[in-house]
Design a protein around this motif. Sequence first.
Motif, mmCIF file in Angstrom:
data_model
loop_
_atom_site.group_PDB
_atom_site.id
_atom_site.type_symbol
_atom_site.label_atom_id
_atom_site.label_comp_id
_atom_site.label_asym_id
_atom_site.label_seq_id
_atom_site.Cartn_x
_atom_site.Cartn_y
_atom_site.Cartn_z
ATOM 1 N N ASP A 116 0.973 -1.114 0.057
ATOM 2 C CA ASP A 116 0.039 0.017 0.151
ATOM 3 C C ASP A 116 0.656 1.278 0.133
ATOM 4 O OD1 ASP A 116 -2.443 -1.465 -0.111
ATOM 5 O OD2 ASP A 116 -2.707 -1.230 2.101
ATOM 6 N N GLU A 117 1.922 1.409 0.649
ATOM 7 C CA GLU A 117 2.783 2.437 0.949
ATOM 8 C C GLU A 117 3.428 2.700 -0.491
ATOM 9 O OE1 GLU A 117 2.612 -0.033 2.849
ATOM 10 O OE2 GLU A 117 4.964 -1.039 3.094
ATOM 11 N N GLU A 118 3.477 1.883 -1.077
ATOM 12 C CA GLU A 118 4.458 2.036 -2.627
ATOM 13 C C GLU A 118 3.302 2.569 -3.579
ATOM 14 O OE1 GLU A 118 7.533 2.183 -4.398
ATOM 15 O OE2 GLU A 118 7.543 0.979 -2.809
ATOM 16 N N VAL A 119 2.029 2.576 -3.475
ATOM 17 C CA VAL A 119 1.119 3.016 -4.498
ATOM 18 C C VAL A 119 1.317 4.477 -4.628
ATOM 19 C CG1 VAL A 119 -1.337 3.156 -5.083
ATOM 20 C CG2 VAL A 119 -0.469 1.172 -3.981
ATOM 21 N N LYS A 120 1.619 5.404 -3.652
ATOM 22 C CA LYS A 120 1.602 6.749 -3.868
ATOM 23 C C LYS A 120 2.967 6.934 -4.756
ATOM 24 C CE LYS A 120 4.391 7.741 0.501
ATOM 25 N NZ LYS A 120 4.430 6.518 0.929
ATOM 26 N N ASN A 121 3.870 6.236 -4.829
ATOM 27 C CA ASN A 121 4.969 6.356 -5.658
ATOM 28 C C ASN A 121 4.737 5.941 -7.082
ATOM 29 O OD1 ASN A 121 6.572 7.155 -3.390
ATOM 30 N ND2 ASN A 121 7.093 5.091 -3.040
ATOM 31 N N LEU A 122 3.623 5.394 -7.185
ATOM 32 C CA LEU A 122 3.363 4.961 -8.940
ATOM 33 C C LEU A 122 2.631 5.992 -9.744
ATOM 34 C CD1 LEU A 122 2.189 1.298 -8.238
ATOM 35 C CD2 LEU A 122 4.580 1.984 -8.474
ATOM 36 N N LYS A 123 3.343 7.170 -9.878
ATOM 37 C CA LYS A 123 2.738 8.114 -10.463
ATOM 38 C C LYS A 123 2.510 8.086 -11.716
ATOM 39 C CE LYS A 123 4.829 11.800 -7.319
ATOM 40 N NZ LYS A 123 3.787 10.906 -6.032
ATOM 41 N N THR A 124 3.475 7.365 -12.672
ATOM 42 C CA THR A 124 3.084 7.208 -14.121
ATOM 43 C C THR A 124 2.919 5.753 -14.418
ATOM 44 O OG1 THR A 124 5.464 7.118 -14.637
ATOM 45 C CG2 THR A 124 4.522 9.384 -14.388
ATOM 46 N N VAL A 125 2.459 5.581 -15.622
ATOM 47 C CA VAL A 125 2.559 4.242 -16.235
ATOM 48 C C VAL A 125 3.864 3.574 -16.141
ATOM 49 C CG1 VAL A 125 1.943 2.836 -18.217
ATOM 50 C CG2 VAL A 125 0.495 4.527 -17.470
ATOM 51 N N GLN A 126 4.941 4.332 -16.372
ATOM 52 C CA GLN A 126 6.182 3.926 -16.157
ATOM 53 C C GLN A 126 6.589 3.442 -15.222
ATOM 54 O OE1 GLN A 126 8.819 4.291 -19.125
ATOM 55 N NE2 GLN A 126 9.655 2.609 -18.186
ATOM 56 N N ASP A 127 6.301 4.102 -14.077
ATOM 57 C CA ASP A 127 6.515 3.730 -12.743
ATOM 58 C C ASP A 127 6.010 2.476 -12.398
ATOM 59 O OD1 ASP A 127 7.600 6.197 -12.339
ATOM 60 O OD2 ASP A 127 5.900 7.178 -11.270
ATOM 61 N N ALA A 128 4.729 2.513 -12.931
ATOM 62 C CA ALA A 128 4.076 1.037 -12.551
ATOM 63 C C ALA A 128 4.605 -0.290 -13.165
ATOM 64 C CB ALA A 128 2.487 1.057 -12.768
ATOM 65 N N VAL A 129 5.039 -0.025 -14.319
ATOM 66 C CA VAL A 129 5.538 -0.927 -15.532
ATOM 67 C C VAL A 129 7.020 -1.291 -14.761
ATOM 68 C CG1 VAL A 129 6.594 -1.643 -17.596
ATOM 69 C CG2 VAL A 129 4.246 -0.324 -17.287
ATOM 70 N N ASP A 130 7.697 -0.249 -14.223
ATOM 71 C CA ASP A 130 9.072 -0.629 -13.758
ATOM 72 C C ASP A 130 8.880 -1.393 -12.442
ATOM 73 O OD1 ASP A 130 10.296 0.743 -15.682
ATOM 74 O OD2 ASP A 130 10.695 2.508 -14.890
ATOM 75 N N PHE A 131 7.985 -1.081 -11.724
ATOM 76 C CA PHE A 131 8.040 -1.513 -10.171
ATOM 77 C C PHE A 131 7.511 -2.999 -10.509
ATOM 78 C CE2 PHE A 131 5.854 -3.120 -6.384
ATOM 79 C CZ PHE A 131 6.674 -2.629 -5.453
ATOM 80 N N ILE A 132 6.675 -3.211 -11.288
ATOM 81 C CA ILE A 132 6.161 -4.510 -11.515
ATOM 82 C C ILE A 132 7.230 -5.594 -12.052
ATOM 83 C CG2 ILE A 132 4.487 -6.107 -12.914
ATOM 84 C CD1 ILE A 132 2.475 -3.728 -12.570
ATOM 85 N N ASP A 133 7.685 -5.028 -12.982
ATOM 86 C CA ASP A 133 9.125 -5.657 -13.663
ATOM 87 C C ASP A 133 10.119 -6.161 -12.781
ATOM 88 O OD1 ASP A 133 10.464 -6.733 -15.872
ATOM 89 O OD2 ASP A 133 12.005 -4.828 -15.652
ATOM 90 N N ASN A 134 10.398 -5.180 -11.637
ATOM 91 C CA ASN A 134 11.310 -5.344 -10.666
ATOM 92 C C ASN A 134 10.873 -6.343 -9.714
ATOM 93 O OD1 ASN A 134 13.471 -3.775 -11.549
ATOM 94 N ND2 ASN A 134 12.403 -2.164 -10.500
ATOM 95 N N ALA A 135 9.466 -6.281 -9.278
ATOM 96 C CA ALA A 135 8.778 -7.288 -8.185
ATOM 97 C C ALA A 135 8.707 -8.512 -8.834
ATOM 98 C CB ALA A 135 7.542 -6.799 -7.984
ATOM 99 N N GLN A 136 8.612 -8.838 -10.006
ATOM 100 C CA GLN A 136 8.643 -10.140 -10.812
ATOM 101 C C GLN A 136 9.910 -10.979 -10.572
ATOM 102 O OE1 GLN A 136 6.190 -10.536 -14.722
ATOM 103 N NE2 GLN A 136 7.897 -9.516 -14.982
ATOM 104 N N GLY A 137 10.853 -9.942 -10.174
ATOM 105 C CA GLY A 137 12.319 -10.483 -9.812
ATOM 106 C C GLY A 137 12.986 -11.452 -10.367
#
Lengths: 81, 419
Positions: free
Chosen positions: A60-81
Amino acid sequence: MASKEEILAGLAEIVNEETGLETEAVQLDKNFTEDLDIDSISMMTIVVNCEEKFEVTIPDEEVKNLKTVQDAVDFIDNAQG
Amino acid sequence: MPRKVVVTGLGATTPIGGNVPELWKNALEGVSGVSKLEEDWVETYDLAVRIAASVSTPASEVLSRVEAKRLDPSGQLSLIAAREAWADAGFSAPNADDAEEVDPTRVATVFGTGIGGAWTLLSGWDTLREKGPRRVMPLTVPMLMPNGNAATVSMELKARRAAITAVSACASGTESFYQGLDLIRLGKADVVIAGGAESANHPINFAAFGAMQALSRRNDEPERASRPYDIDRDGFVMAEGAGAVILESEEHARARGARIYCELAGAGLSADAFHITAPDDAGTGATRAIAEAMESGEFVAEDVIHVNAHATSTPKGDIPEAGAVRNAFGSATDNIPVSATKSMTGHMLGGSGAVEAILAIKALTERTAPCTINLENKDPQIDLDVVTTPRELRKDGGVVVSNSFGFGGHNAVVAFRDY
């Protein structure tokens, strides 16, 4: 594991399902709030649907950092790890 | 001198019509909206009641996918009815802030519900148990709250004066007119979107109302199950639906050249303070509500040309209402044709009063009382002139009355006058 292109396409489908926005409108440089007019409640639904689709956890605390579509794609890509 | 209130727009979605013209046509043709429940949960829970009335035009055929998913089913029906009423009144939709035809800060919403977002609450509970808290939809609270319908209509039509929720079980839809009438009469608003909605055909309600022995179990003959005033009636039929009516000060309506259906003459409320579900046998509470509507509307029994009765088809409920009508109108009752339209629509709970008010308005303007179907052997305790096939009403003038009563001892009555 989904590629970044697949993540973008999947995210666009989830955004379309939640908001009715055309999938083509969901581009990397778009800001969820300012460009796509997605409110915080819709954003939470999108986040939870992304978690299920890509089998990742988005705290939840990460959601506020996902400002752009790029942020979300990068986060998901890293999280897939 | 209080301001005169008129009706300028009608909207509805019901088991016998997805809009007002279709509703009215089927009410004259005696169409039943009741059918067998086909859902899996009927067998899963081995329900004793297996019939209901669903809206004839599913909301998914009218609303966009995204609109629908953000609203509880009751909110979806509210939106559909309100949009039709607003357009019917000749307003552009949605009412933009810069529209010159009406000042948004003078437009109020009064929209009722009996149960609120039952589907949303119970589906959310299922999700919590099956998938955990993170999967519970973030929109669950605004979708389940009872004021959700009023809020949805208010947002859609930019009605900024106030958004009020009438909650009085099955009297809710009618209570909306009582509140709307006061808002306009007292000069607190120029336009009111008044109505009610319900969509609660959820298994819990078939189990719960069934447990009270309130529902018909005529499962093999769904179309014959809702039979108000018939000696063999065995309970009401659960239904969903919504109605919305645009009320307007006469001055405001005339200034914009609106078509005026009729005058909202008066309304009455009372509380039985007797029993949580049973009506007072003598119908004294209902009589007082009718009397208030007469006083408020400045009419007498001889002016009344038609009554749309609450008449749900329960063995206990239909009799006190008939008594109340006779108490209020005395010997004039003999000349008043009464229709029990729940025989066709089933009981739309918080939506029923609004839809029945619309049917009463149509009866007044079209000079025809709609059907009461399934009345084969009238209960001798019902001393009313019940209309079974469409009946022509007096050519001019007159007042029509619609009654609604709700669990909790809520009685609400609304009266419309020829304009």
